[in-house]
Design a protein around this motif. Structure first.
Motif, mmCIF file in Angstrom:
data_model
loop_
_atom_site.group_PDB
_atom_site.id
_atom_site.type_symbol
_atom_site.label_atom_id
_atom_site.label_comp_id
_atom_site.label_asym_id
_atom_site.label_seq_id
_atom_site.Cartn_x
_atom_site.Cartn_y
_atom_site.Cartn_z
ATOM 1 N N ALA A 7 -4.467 -3.996 -3.025
ATOM 2 C CA ALA A 7 -3.470 -2.532 -3.988
ATOM 3 C C ALA A 7 -4.789 -1.903 -4.736
ATOM 4 O O ALA A 7 -4.392 -0.871 -5.337
ATOM 5 C CB ALA A 7 -2.771 -2.587 -3.458
ATOM 6 N N GLN A 8 -5.276 -3.116 -5.411
ATOM 7 C CA GLN A 8 -5.913 -2.771 -6.691
ATOM 8 C C GLN A 8 -6.822 -3.643 -6.630
ATOM 9 O O GLN A 8 -7.289 -4.596 -6.819
ATOM 10 C CB GLN A 8 -4.723 -2.311 -7.836
ATOM 11 N N SER A 46 1.462 1.821 -3.063
ATOM 12 C CA SER A 46 1.038 2.020 -3.827
ATOM 13 C C SER A 46 0.430 4.135 -3.670
ATOM 14 O O SER A 46 0.386 4.496 -5.068
ATOM 15 C CB SER A 46 -0.237 1.218 -3.798
ATOM 16 N N PRO A 79 -7.417 7.845 -1.838
ATOM 17 C CA PRO A 79 -6.727 7.500 -3.201
ATOM 18 C C PRO A 79 -7.081 5.675 -3.959
ATOM 19 O O PRO A 79 -7.787 5.205 -3.071
ATOM 20 C CB PRO A 79 -4.810 7.325 -2.740
ATOM 21 N N LEU A 80 -6.412 5.827 -4.866
ATOM 22 C CA LEU A 80 -6.334 4.177 -6.006
ATOM 23 C C LEU A 80 -7.608 3.628 -5.981
ATOM 24 O O LEU A 80 -8.251 2.030 -5.848
ATOM 25 C CB LEU A 80 -5.728 3.264 -4.527
ATOM 26 N N ARG A 81 -8.685 4.822 -6.087
ATOM 27 C CA ARG A 81 -10.650 4.055 -5.934
ATOM 28 C C ARG A 81 -10.599 3.339 -5.010
ATOM 29 O O ARG A 81 -11.270 1.843 -5.800
ATOM 30 C CB ARG A 81 -10.211 3.025 -7.007
ATOM 31 N N LYS A 98 2.887 6.076 -5.781
ATOM 32 C CA LYS A 98 2.127 6.198 -7.490
ATOM 33 C C LYS A 98 0.794 7.058 -7.528
ATOM 34 O O LYS A 98 0.672 7.550 -8.060
ATOM 35 C CB LYS A 98 1.651 4.698 -7.644
ATOM 36 N N MET A 99 1.016 7.548 -6.474
ATOM 37 C CA MET A 99 -0.226 8.652 -6.393
ATOM 38 C C MET A 99 0.330 9.870 -6.497
ATOM 39 O O MET A 99 -0.454 11.056 -7.439
ATOM 40 C CB MET A 99 -1.166 8.576 -5.087
ATOM 41 N N ASN A 159 -14.412 6.895 -2.867
ATOM 42 C CA ASN A 159 -13.341 7.622 -4.290
ATOM 43 C C ASN A 159 -12.738 8.735 -4.627
ATOM 44 O O ASN A 159 -12.098 9.581 -4.296
ATOM 45 C CB ASN A 159 -14.203 7.031 -5.548
ATOM 46 N N HIS A 202 0.553 -1.360 0.225
ATOM 47 C CA HIS A 202 -0.045 0.045 0.114
ATOM 48 C C HIS A 202 0.709 1.354 -0.243
ATOM 49 O O HIS A 202 0.855 2.587 -0.362
ATOM 50 C CB HIS A 202 -0.961 -0.087 2.151
#
Length: 335
Positions: free
Chosen positions: A332-333, A8, A93-95, A11-12, A89, A5
């Motif tokens: 995480a996704q 991830s 973050p990350l949907r 990555k934002m 959402n 996480h």
């Protein structure tokens, strides 16, 4: 928080940079006097803003329920899960909202995570189709639109509409073709794409032809309500634009969510809304402020309603796991 996480979250950073760039692009050259000029020109239109907001999101909740009614999900639970995911959402973050909807709340709807994932994918396809149609239609009005953009919009309608029509009428036939197309692939992204396409086809097949067509109609109705919300908001603040301006703003601003950015689509939304309204007679300052105003309203309203529904449900749950721990346990996704 797990290492996965944390990676991830890093990555934002590109998304945040993209949001910052679009905000700068939208509001560069603005003065404080421009913000001070924002006022309620016709307060009675506030009724329209609120009424069409409720109608639009009620229709979306109904569409979501139609997709899971075969597993005997209740409308109230479906609406709560849907609005909670939108609220999450907007602020996480990350949907994470979609991930929570798929993994955390699938049991609340008597469904499996795969079933909920299929509905999420189909919802996105339906929304993109509707917005593509609205975008291409409104491009025929207003100025400063190149022939290439018109051609691109028409191509978008043809591809999305044709693809959805094929799915609706031939989902069962398409499944073996998709499997053969991706057979033997070792690419993880292509394998995931195959998985998502098959899930969407399965969702369409379970709804049947008439049921899937009804989903398309519900999608158009929901976005018509959204357009009327923008029209009411334009009248509310006395925005000087033609009749088509708010409708193109709806299509363009919501299609901007396809651009990776911060949670809530901050930045691209305002820039797209400003660009659309300027092509229909609104001034740059008024267009940018309207985009900011309508986005703030939607973020606050959706997050407020979804958050309230989430808290009300959470208070009834026992035992209650801390929210951060619950989020940390999520993948995480999307699968």
């Amino acid at each position: 928080m797990t290492r996965e996480h944390r990676i991830s979250l890093l990555k934002m950073l590109p998304g945040l940079a993209i949001s910052a760039f679009f905000l700068w692009l939208t509001f560069r050259g603005f003065h404080l006097s421009d913000f001070a000029a924002l006022r309620l020109a016709a307060p009675l239109w506030l009724v329209g803003v609120l009424a069409f907001s409720v109608a639009g999101y009620t229709t979306r909740c109904y569409r979501s329920w139609l997709m899971v009614r075969s597993v005997k999900a209740k409308f109230g639970a479906t609406a709560r899960v849907f609005m909670t995911s939108l609220a999450a959402n907007n602020i996480l973050p990350l949907r994470i909202g979609d991930v929570m909807r798929i993994f955390t709340y699938a049991g609340d709807l008597n469904a499996t995570p795969s079933t909920i994932l299929s509905t999420v994918i189909l919802e996105k396809l339906l929304d993109v189709l509707t917005l593509a149609v609205l975008f291409a239609t409104t491009l025929h009005f207003g100025g400063a639109v190149s022939p290439h953009m018109r051609l691109l919009a028409k191509a978008g309608i043809g591809i999305s509409g044709g693809g959805l029509l094929v799915m609706v009428l031939g989902a069962r036939i398409l499944e073996p073709w998709v499997k053969r197309l991706f057979a033997g692939t070792e690419n993880a992204r292509l394998a995931k794409l195959e998985h998502w396409i098959l899930l969407a086809l399965e969702c369409v097949r379970q709804n049947g032809v008439l049921g899937s067509l009804w989903l398309v109609i519900c999608s158009f109705v929901a976005w018509v309500f959204e357009g009327l919300l923008y029209v009411s908001a334009a009248r509310l603040v006395g925005l000087h634009t033609d009749a088509v301006g708010p409708w193109q703003a709806v299509a363009q601003a919501n299609l901007s969510f396809l651009i990776p950015s911060s949670p809530g689509g901050i930045g691209p939304f305002e820039a797209a809304c400003k660009d659309a309204l300027m092509r229909h007679g609104a001034t740059p300052a008024a267009s940018g402020l309207f985009g900011l105003m309508i986005h703030v309203y939607l973020l606050v309203a959706i997050t407020g309603v979804g958050g309230a529904m989430f808290l009300a449900h959470r208070m009834k749950r026992s035992p209650r796991e801390p929210l951060l721990e619950e989020i940390d346990e999520l993948p995480a996704q999307l699968p």
